[in-house]
Every structure is written in C-alpha cells, then in structure tokens.
Motif scaffolding. Structure first.
Motif, PDB file in Angstrom:
ATOM      1  N   ARG A 272       0.826  -1.213   0.000  1.00 23.70           N
ATOM      2  CA  ARG A 272       0.000   0.000   0.000  1.00 23.70           C
ATOM      3  C   ARG A 272       0.857   1.259   0.000  1.00 23.70           C
ATOM      4  N   THR A 273       1.932   1.245   0.791  1.00 25.38           N
ATOM      5  CA  THR A 273       2.797   2.426   0.828  1.00 25.38           C
ATOM      6  C   THR A 273       3.507   2.622  -0.507  1.00 25.38           C
ATOM      7  N   ILE A 274       3.908   1.511  -1.138  1.00 22.55           N
ATOM      8  CA  ILE A 274       4.542   1.609  -2.452  1.00 22.55           C
ATOM      9  C   ILE A 274       3.547   2.176  -3.459  1.00 22.55           C
ATOM     10  N   ALA A 275       2.336   1.673  -3.443  1.00 25.04           N
ATOM     11  CA  ALA A 275       1.308   2.157  -4.366  1.00 25.04           C
ATOM     12  C   ALA A 275       0.962   3.609  -4.076  1.00 25.04           C
ATOM     13  N   SER A 276       0.904   3.954  -2.798  1.00 24.46           N
ATOM     14  CA  SER A 276       0.588   5.329  -2.414  1.00 24.46           C
ATOM     15  C   SER A 276       1.682   6.286  -2.878  1.00 24.46           C
ATOM     16  N   GLU A 277       2.940   5.934  -2.622  1.00 26.69           N
ATOM     17  CA  GLU A 277       4.060   6.777  -3.047  1.00 26.69           C
ATOM     18  C   GLU A 277       4.108   6.902  -4.567  1.00 26.69           C
ATOM     19  N   SER A 278       3.842   5.801  -5.246  1.00 24.78           N
ATOM     20  CA  SER A 278       3.830   5.825  -6.707  1.00 24.78           C
ATOM     21  C   SER A 278       2.724   6.737  -7.225  1.00 24.78           C
ATOM     22  N   GLU A 279       1.566   6.666  -6.615  1.00 26.10           N
ATOM     23  CA  GLU A 279       0.432   7.504  -7.027  1.00 26.10           C
ATOM     24  C   GLU A 279       0.719   8.980  -6.762  1.00 26.10           C
ATOM     25  N   LYS A 280       1.322   9.289  -5.618  1.00 22.95           N
ATOM     26  CA  LYS A 280       1.691  10.681  -5.321  1.00 22.95           C
ATOM     27  C   LYS A 280       2.665  11.213  -6.362  1.00 22.95           C
TER      28      LYS A 280
ATOM     29  N   ARG B  17       3.114  10.098  -9.408  1.00 19.81           N
ATOM     30  CA  ARG B  17       2.438  10.178 -10.702  1.00 19.81           C
ATOM     31  C   ARG B  17       1.598  11.454 -10.793  1.00 19.81           C
ATOM     32  N   LYS B  18       0.878  11.771  -9.713  1.00 21.89           N
ATOM     33  CA  LYS B  18       0.070  12.996  -9.704  1.00 21.89           C
ATOM     34  C   LYS B  18       0.950  14.241  -9.767  1.00 21.89           C
ATOM     35  N   ALA B  19       2.074  14.194  -9.083  1.00 18.16           N
ATOM     36  CA  ALA B  19       3.001  15.330  -9.129  1.00 18.16           C
ATOM     37  C   ALA B  19       3.539  15.522 -10.537  1.00 18.16           C
ATOM     38  N   VAL B  20       3.851  14.425 -11.215  1.00 20.59           N
ATOM     39  CA  VAL B  20       4.350  14.514 -12.591  1.00 20.59           C
ATOM     40  C   VAL B  20       3.267  15.081 -13.506  1.00 20.59           C
ATOM     41  N   GLN B  21       2.024  14.640 -13.313  1.00 19.46           N
ATOM     42  CA  GLN B  21       0.925  15.173 -14.131  1.00 19.46           C
ATOM     43  C   GLN B  21       0.750  16.673 -13.891  1.00 19.46           C
ATOM     44  N   PHE B  22       0.796  17.079 -12.633  1.00 19.79           N
ATOM     45  CA  PHE B  22       0.667  18.503 -12.303  1.00 19.79           C
ATOM     46  C   PHE B  22       1.804  19.295 -12.941  1.00 19.79           C
ATOM     47  N   LEU B  23       3.024  18.780 -12.816  1.00 25.07           N
ATOM     48  CA  LEU B  23       4.178  19.465 -13.388  1.00 25.07           C
ATOM     49  C   LEU B  23       4.084  19.538 -14.912  1.00 25.07           C
ATOM     50  N   ASP B  24       3.554  18.481 -15.526  1.00 24.40           N
ATOM     51  CA  ASP B  24       3.364  18.511 -16.978  1.00 24.40           C
ATOM     52  C   ASP B  24       2.446  19.656 -17.384  1.00 24.40           C
ATOM     53  N   GLN B  25       1.373  19.857 -16.619  1.00 20.74           N
ATOM     54  CA  GLN B  25       0.456  20.965 -16.910  1.00 20.74           C
ATOM     55  C   GLN B  25       1.162  22.296 -16.744  1.00 20.74           C
ATOM     56  N   ARG B  26       1.903  22.454 -15.657  1.00 20.29           N
ATOM     57  CA  ARG B  26       2.617  23.706 -15.426  1.00 20.29           C
ATOM     58  C   ARG B  26       3.691  23.924 -16.485  1.00 20.29           C
ATOM     59  N   ILE B  27       4.353  22.849 -16.884  1.00 18.22           N
ATOM     60  CA  ILE B  27       5.395  22.963 -17.916  1.00 18.22           C
ATOM     61  C   ILE B  27       4.782  23.441 -19.223  1.00 18.22           C
ATOM     62  N   ASN B  28       3.626  22.888 -19.580  1.00 18.97           N
ATOM     63  CA  ASN B  28       2.961  23.333 -20.803  1.00 18.97           C
ATOM     64  C   ASN B  28       2.606  24.813 -20.725  1.00 18.97           C
ATOM     65  N   THR B  29       2.107  25.243 -19.578  1.00 14.07           N
ATOM     66  CA  THR B  29       1.743  26.649 -19.397  1.00 14.07           C
ATOM     67  C   THR B  29       2.963  27.551 -19.491  1.00 14.07           C
TER      68      THR B  29
ATOM     69  N   SER C 126       9.624  11.788 -11.491  1.00 10.02           N
ATOM     70  CA  SER C 126       9.609  10.622 -12.378  1.00 10.02           C
ATOM     71  C   SER C 126      10.518   9.534 -11.832  1.00 10.02           C
ATOM     72  N   ILE C 127      11.665   9.950 -11.331  1.00 11.37           N
ATOM     73  CA  ILE C 127      12.582   8.980 -10.721  1.00 11.37           C
ATOM     74  C   ILE C 127      11.948   8.376  -9.473  1.00 11.37           C
ATOM     75  N   ARG C 128      11.306   9.218  -8.676  1.00  7.69           N
ATOM     76  CA  ARG C 128      10.644   8.724  -7.473  1.00  7.69           C
ATOM     77  C   ARG C 128       9.549   7.723  -7.831  1.00  7.69           C
ATOM     78  N   GLU C 129       8.771   8.031  -8.871  1.00 11.28           N
ATOM     79  CA  GLU C 129       7.710   7.120  -9.297  1.00 11.28           C
ATOM     80  C   GLU C 129       8.304   5.806  -9.785  1.00 11.28           C
ATOM     81  N   ALA C 130       9.347   5.880 -10.583  1.00  9.27           N
ATOM     82  CA  ALA C 130       9.980   4.667 -11.105  1.00  9.27           C
ATOM     83  C   ALA C 130      10.580   3.827  -9.991  1.00  9.27           C
ATOM     84  N   SER C 131      11.110   4.486  -8.979  1.00 15.40           N
ATOM     85  CA  SER C 131      11.729   3.729  -7.889  1.00 15.40           C
ATOM     86  C   SER C 131      10.695   3.033  -7.020  1.00 15.40           C
ATOM     87  N   THR C 132       9.472   3.543  -6.993  1.00 21.19           N
ATOM     88  CA  THR C 132       8.444   2.892  -6.182  1.00 21.19           C
ATOM     89  C   THR C 132       7.723   1.795  -6.956  1.00 21.19           C
ATOM     90  N   LEU C 133       7.851   1.801  -8.274  1.00 20.50           N
ATOM     91  CA  LEU C 133       7.153   0.788  -9.060  1.00 20.50           C
ATOM     92  C   LEU C 133       7.805  -0.581  -8.958  1.00 20.50           C
TER      93      LEU C 133
END
Length: 170
Positions: A3-11, A13-25, A144-151
């Motif tokens: 659960r903690t691995i999945a939770s960290e991975s989800e956090k 992933r959401k951070a990367v999605q948010f950053l992608d939006q900000r990067i586009n802007t 992205s590195i954090r997400e990959a390391s939790t997967l």
C-alpha cells in the motif's frame, strides 16, 4: 508495504501530471516572451543592445539572487540566534548593502532611454520564464525517478555468481 509503495507511486504520478500541466503553461509563456522580445528587436533596430545593457541585466539578476540567498540565511539565523547576535546583524547589514546595490542598478536602468528600458524588461521576462521552465523540468525528473523507484518490487531470486567457483578452468 504494498500500500505504501502504491501510495508513493500515485503521489509521484500525480506530481508529474501537475508538473506537466505547469510545464505546458510556462512553455507557452516562454514562447510568448521570446516572441515579444524578437518583435521588439525587429521593430526597434535602432536599439543597440550593448554590452553595457547585458552587464546591467546580469548584475541585477546576480544581485537579486544574492538577496534571496541572504534572506534564506536570515530566516535560518532567526531560528538559531537572537536579534542582537553579531552574526544575525551581519546578515542584515549584508542584505541592506545588496538592496542598495540593487537600487543603484535600477536607477541606472531608469536613466536609460525608454526603448532600452523596454528591452531590459522583455529580456528579464524571458530570463525568468526560462528559469521557471528549467526548475519545473528538474522537478518533473525528480518525481519521475521517485515514481519509477516505487514501481519496482525487486527481490533476489538466485545467489550471486562467483567467478572463481563456477567458471571452467583449463
């Protein structure tokens, strides 16, 4: 643990999605700022972007960066020292000196012709947008590195290969 691995991975992933939006802007903002600067240069061929103007812009940027660093040091020192501590007072004096230096540079800018002032403003907007863009990209890489390391659920299946024991000998 899963659960903690999945939770960290989800956090992450959401951070990367948010950053992608900000990067586009910020990418759109950066493109707009660069276009504005390019258009300004084309419209004002008479504006001579001298070494002096570039030096002024760079020194202003460096001074502001130093002021930000000193402000961080002051906030850290405020937690450790009293207001009458010589180290704390030295940091305050350093900030005051840098602020005076910044004011001198800004007064130089105000004395320049209006076209050069506009150029400096546009140049600084591009510079700031580039810095924000680079910071967002580095944060995205970090998450992205954090997400990959939790997967990865890595475990050792076999014992390590020992060259001396297993390799054939002639």
């Amino acid at each position: 643990m899963d659960r903690t691995i999945a939770s960290e991975s989800e956090k992450a992933r959401k951070a990367v999605q948010f950053l992608d939006q900000r990067i586009n802007t910020i990418e759109k903002t950066l493109d707009r700022d660069k276009t504005n600067l390019k258009n300004f240069r084309e419209q004002n061929n008479s504006v001579d972007v001298e070494l002096e103007i570039k030096t002024i812009v760079e020194s202003l940027s460096e001074t502001e960066a130093k002021i930000n660093e000193v402000n961080i040091e002051i906030s850290q020192a405020a937690r450790l020292y009293t207001d009458s501590n010589p180290l704390f007072l030295e940091l305050l004096n350093k900030r005051d000196f840098l602020e005076k230096e910044r004011d001198i540079i800004q007064s130089k800018i105000k004395n320049l012709p209006l076209a050069q002032q506009n150029y400096i403003d546009l140049y600084r907007e591009v510079e700031i947008s580039e810095q924000v863009y680079e910071e967002l990209l580095s944060r995205k890489l970090e998450f992205s590195i954090r997400e990959a390391s939790t997967l990865g659920n890595i475990r050792i299946v076999d014992d390590a290969y020992l060259d001396i024991k297993i390799s054939p000998k002639l």
